[in-house]
Design a protein around this motif. Structure first.
Motif, PDB file in Angstrom:
ATOM      1  N   SER A 150     -19.176  67.893 -14.780  1.00  0.00           N
ATOM      2  CA  SER A 150     -18.278  68.728 -15.579  1.00  0.00           C
ATOM      3  C   SER A 150     -17.635  67.868 -16.656  1.00  0.00           C
ATOM      4  O   SER A 150     -17.917  66.688 -16.787  1.00  0.00           O
ATOM      5  CB  SER A 150     -17.213  69.361 -14.681  1.00  0.00           C
ATOM      6  N   PHE A 151     -16.744  68.457 -17.423  1.00  0.00           N
ATOM      7  CA  PHE A 151     -16.137  67.775 -18.553  1.00  0.00           C
ATOM      8  C   PHE A 151     -15.004  66.840 -18.156  1.00  0.00           C
ATOM      9  O   PHE A 151     -14.523  66.085 -18.973  1.00  0.00           O
ATOM     10  CB  PHE A 151     -15.627  68.810 -19.565  1.00  0.00           C
ATOM     11  N   VAL A 152     -14.555  66.850 -16.917  1.00  0.00           N
ATOM     12  CA  VAL A 152     -13.443  66.023 -16.491  1.00  0.00           C
ATOM     13  C   VAL A 152     -13.903  64.582 -16.339  1.00  0.00           C
ATOM     14  O   VAL A 152     -14.920  64.301 -15.732  1.00  0.00           O
ATOM     15  CB  VAL A 152     -12.849  66.538 -15.156  1.00  0.00           C
ATOM     16  N   LYS A 153     -13.133  63.669 -16.888  1.00  0.00           N
ATOM     17  CA  LYS A 153     -13.438  62.248 -16.804  1.00  0.00           C
ATOM     18  C   LYS A 153     -12.670  61.653 -15.635  1.00  0.00           C
ATOM     19  O   LYS A 153     -11.464  61.743 -15.562  1.00  0.00           O
ATOM     20  CB  LYS A 153     -13.030  61.568 -18.117  1.00  0.00           C
ATOM     21  N   ALA A 154     -13.422  61.066 -14.700  1.00  0.00           N
ATOM     22  CA  ALA A 154     -12.806  60.399 -13.560  1.00  0.00           C
ATOM     23  C   ALA A 154     -12.694  58.916 -13.873  1.00  0.00           C
ATOM     24  O   ALA A 154     -13.562  58.334 -14.506  1.00  0.00           O
ATOM     25  CB  ALA A 154     -13.640  60.607 -12.307  1.00  0.00           C
ATOM     26  N   GLU A 155     -11.606  58.335 -13.416  1.00  0.00           N
ATOM     27  CA  GLU A 155     -11.390  56.907 -13.596  1.00  0.00           C
ATOM     28  C   GLU A 155     -11.472  56.236 -12.228  1.00  0.00           C
ATOM     29  O   GLU A 155     -10.687  56.554 -11.330  1.00  0.00           O
ATOM     30  CB  GLU A 155     -10.009  56.665 -14.209  1.00  0.00           C
ATOM     31  N   GLU A 156     -12.433  55.346 -12.056  1.00  0.00           N
ATOM     32  CA  GLU A 156     -12.543  54.647 -10.779  1.00  0.00           C
ATOM     33  C   GLU A 156     -11.366  53.684 -10.638  1.00  0.00           C
ATOM     34  O   GLU A 156     -11.133  52.842 -11.489  1.00  0.00           O
ATOM     35  CB  GLU A 156     -13.859  53.868 -10.698  1.00  0.00           C
ATOM     36  N   VAL A 157     -10.617  53.850  -9.549  1.00  0.00           N
ATOM     37  CA  VAL A 157      -9.454  52.996  -9.299  1.00  0.00           C
ATOM     38  C   VAL A 157      -9.613  52.167  -8.033  1.00  0.00           C
ATOM     39  O   VAL A 157      -8.790  51.305  -7.751  1.00  0.00           O
ATOM     40  CB  VAL A 157      -8.141  53.820  -9.246  1.00  0.00           C
ATOM     41  N   GLY A 158     -10.674  52.433  -7.264  1.00  0.00           N
ATOM     42  CA  GLY A 158     -10.921  51.672  -6.043  1.00  0.00           C
ATOM     43  C   GLY A 158     -12.383  51.684  -5.681  1.00  0.00           C
ATOM     44  O   GLY A 158     -13.089  52.656  -5.934  1.00  0.00           O
ATOM     45  N   VAL A 169     -12.889  55.406  -4.883  1.00  0.00           N
ATOM     46  CA  VAL A 169     -11.662  56.164  -5.116  1.00  0.00           C
ATOM     47  C   VAL A 169     -11.544  56.368  -6.625  1.00  0.00           C
ATOM     48  O   VAL A 169     -11.602  55.411  -7.399  1.00  0.00           O
ATOM     49  CB  VAL A 169     -10.418  55.431  -4.575  1.00  0.00           C
ATOM     50  N   GLU A 170     -11.416  57.639  -7.022  1.00  0.00           N
ATOM     51  CA  GLU A 170     -11.332  57.965  -8.434  1.00  0.00           C
ATOM     52  C   GLU A 170     -10.096  58.823  -8.710  1.00  0.00           C
ATOM     53  O   GLU A 170      -9.719  59.656  -7.883  1.00  0.00           O
ATOM     54  CB  GLU A 170     -12.592  58.717  -8.880  1.00  0.00           C
ATOM     55  N   ALA A 171      -9.479  58.592  -9.867  1.00  0.00           N
ATOM     56  CA  ALA A 171      -8.334  59.390 -10.313  1.00  0.00           C
ATOM     57  C   ALA A 171      -8.836  60.434 -11.301  1.00  0.00           C
ATOM     58  O   ALA A 171      -9.608  60.124 -12.207  1.00  0.00           O
ATOM     59  CB  ALA A 171      -7.289  58.503 -10.976  1.00  0.00           C
ATOM     60  N   ILE A 172      -8.391  61.673 -11.095  1.00  0.00           N
ATOM     61  CA  ILE A 172      -8.777  62.776 -11.966  1.00  0.00           C
ATOM     62  C   ILE A 172      -7.515  63.531 -12.370  1.00  0.00           C
ATOM     63  O   ILE A 172      -6.756  63.981 -11.518  1.00  0.00           O
ATOM     64  CB  ILE A 172      -9.752  63.748 -11.258  1.00  0.00           C
ATOM     65  N   LYS A 201      -6.179  71.481 -16.817  1.00  0.00           N
ATOM     66  CA  LYS A 201      -5.371  72.636 -17.212  1.00  0.00           C
ATOM     67  C   LYS A 201      -3.940  72.565 -16.703  1.00  0.00           C
ATOM     68  O   LYS A 201      -3.145  73.455 -16.980  1.00  0.00           O
ATOM     69  CB  LYS A 201      -6.025  73.933 -16.728  1.00  0.00           C
ATOM     70  N   VAL A 202      -3.632  71.524 -15.946  1.00  0.00           N
ATOM     71  CA  VAL A 202      -2.268  71.352 -15.435  1.00  0.00           C
ATOM     72  C   VAL A 202      -1.853  69.909 -15.708  1.00  0.00           C
ATOM     73  O   VAL A 202      -2.156  69.006 -14.942  1.00  0.00           O
ATOM     74  CB  VAL A 202      -2.173  71.673 -13.927  1.00  0.00           C
ATOM     75  N   GLN A 203      -1.184  69.725 -16.846  1.00  0.00           N
ATOM     76  CA  GLN A 203      -0.696  68.385 -17.168  1.00  0.00           C
ATOM     77  C   GLN A 203       0.344  67.966 -16.144  1.00  0.00           C
ATOM     78  O   GLN A 203       1.131  68.788 -15.673  1.00  0.00           O
ATOM     79  CB  GLN A 203      -0.057  68.368 -18.550  1.00  0.00           C
ATOM     80  N   GLY A 204       0.355  66.680 -15.809  1.00  0.00           N
ATOM     81  CA  GLY A 204       1.366  66.163 -14.898  1.00  0.00           C
ATOM     82  C   GLY A 204       0.933  66.157 -13.445  1.00  0.00           C
ATOM     83  O   GLY A 204       1.719  65.792 -12.576  1.00  0.00           O
ATOM     84  N   ILE A 205      -0.300  66.568 -13.155  1.00  0.00           N
ATOM     85  CA  ILE A 205      -0.831  66.479 -11.799  1.00  0.00           C
ATOM     86  C   ILE A 205      -2.103  65.650 -11.846  1.00  0.00           C
ATOM     87  O   ILE A 205      -3.005  65.912 -12.644  1.00  0.00           O
ATOM     88  CB  ILE A 205      -1.116  67.864 -11.183  1.00  0.00           C
ATOM     89  N   THR A 206      -2.146  64.631 -10.993  1.00  0.00           N
ATOM     90  CA  THR A 206      -3.312  63.766 -10.869  1.00  0.00           C
ATOM     91  C   THR A 206      -3.797  63.817  -9.436  1.00  0.00           C
ATOM     92  O   THR A 206      -2.998  63.753  -8.503  1.00  0.00           O
ATOM     93  CB  THR A 206      -2.966  62.310 -11.249  1.00  0.00           C
ATOM     94  N   CYS A 207      -5.109  63.943  -9.266  1.00  0.00           N
ATOM     95  CA  CYS A 207      -5.720  63.922  -7.938  1.00  0.00           C
ATOM     96  C   CYS A 207      -6.500  62.628  -7.777  1.00  0.00           C
ATOM     97  O   CYS A 207      -7.119  62.142  -8.726  1.00  0.00           O
ATOM     98  CB  CYS A 207      -6.662  65.106  -7.753  1.00  0.00           C
ATOM     99  N   HIS A 208      -6.444  62.079  -6.584  1.00  0.00           N
ATOM    100  CA  HIS A 208      -7.258  60.931  -6.222  1.00  0.00           C
ATOM    101  C   HIS A 208      -8.265  61.403  -5.182  1.00  0.00           C
ATOM    102  O   HIS A 208      -7.877  61.958  -4.159  1.00  0.00           O
ATOM    103  CB  HIS A 208      -6.390  59.796  -5.678  1.00  0.00           C
ATOM    104  N   VAL A 209      -9.535  61.210  -5.493  1.00  0.00           N
ATOM    105  CA  VAL A 209     -10.619  61.644  -4.623  1.00  0.00           C
ATOM    106  C   VAL A 209     -11.324  60.403  -4.091  1.00  0.00           C
ATOM    107  O   VAL A 209     -11.610  59.471  -4.844  1.00  0.00           O
ATOM    108  CB  VAL A 209     -11.621  62.530  -5.393  1.00  0.00           C
TER     109      VAL A 209
END
Length: 145
Positions: free
Chosen positions: A5-13, A26-29, A33-41
């Protein structure tokens, strides 16, 4: 593996778990559509030697975990509000058949954003999932749409 998808994940671990090259990623996404919320997967990335040994060269397990939190002022865009939610991002975990997804569900009654991490497969869907919630109650929330 690249996000589909268009979301860019940043590998943090990237934690090595065995000598065969398997890792826990571990990636941060940031929710698009909701600024101010970050998910770590987090998910398991099987090494090539183990893939060949298990006969699953093009597939990783369906296991994943998600944790989401408020990381700034919350500004909510044009989100789906039905109980089926909306896909936030998707990542292929096999060449064709399987994907790791995070779906956002808005619980209006309880003023909560729910994030569900789950696998999708063409056949034999997986029951492995994880959930994270971000409370909106008592927070300064701006709706842009």
């Amino acid at each position: 593996m690249a996000f589909s998808s268009f979301v860019k994940a940043e590998e943090v671990g990237d934690v090595n778990v065995d000598w065969l090259g398997s890792d826990i990623k571990v990636e941060a996404i940031e929710d698009p559509k909701v600024q101010g919320i970050t998910c770590h997967v987090s998910y398991f990335d099987r090494g090539l030697i183990e893939r060949v040994r298990n006969g699953q060269v093009f597939s990783d397990p369906s296991n994943s975990s998600v944790a989401c939190s408020q990381t700034g002022p919350i500004v909510i865009g044009d989100i789906e509000k039905d109980d089926g939610g909306e896909s936030v991002f998707s990542k292929r975990t096999s060449l064709v058949w399987k994907s790791l997804k995070v779906t956002r569900i808005y619980d209006e009654k309880h003023q909560t954003m729910i994030y569900l991490s789950h696998a999708t497969q063409v056949q034999n869907g997986s029951a492995k999932m994880d959930i994270s919630t971000v409370p909106l109650f008592g927070q300064k929330v701006t709706w842009s749409k």
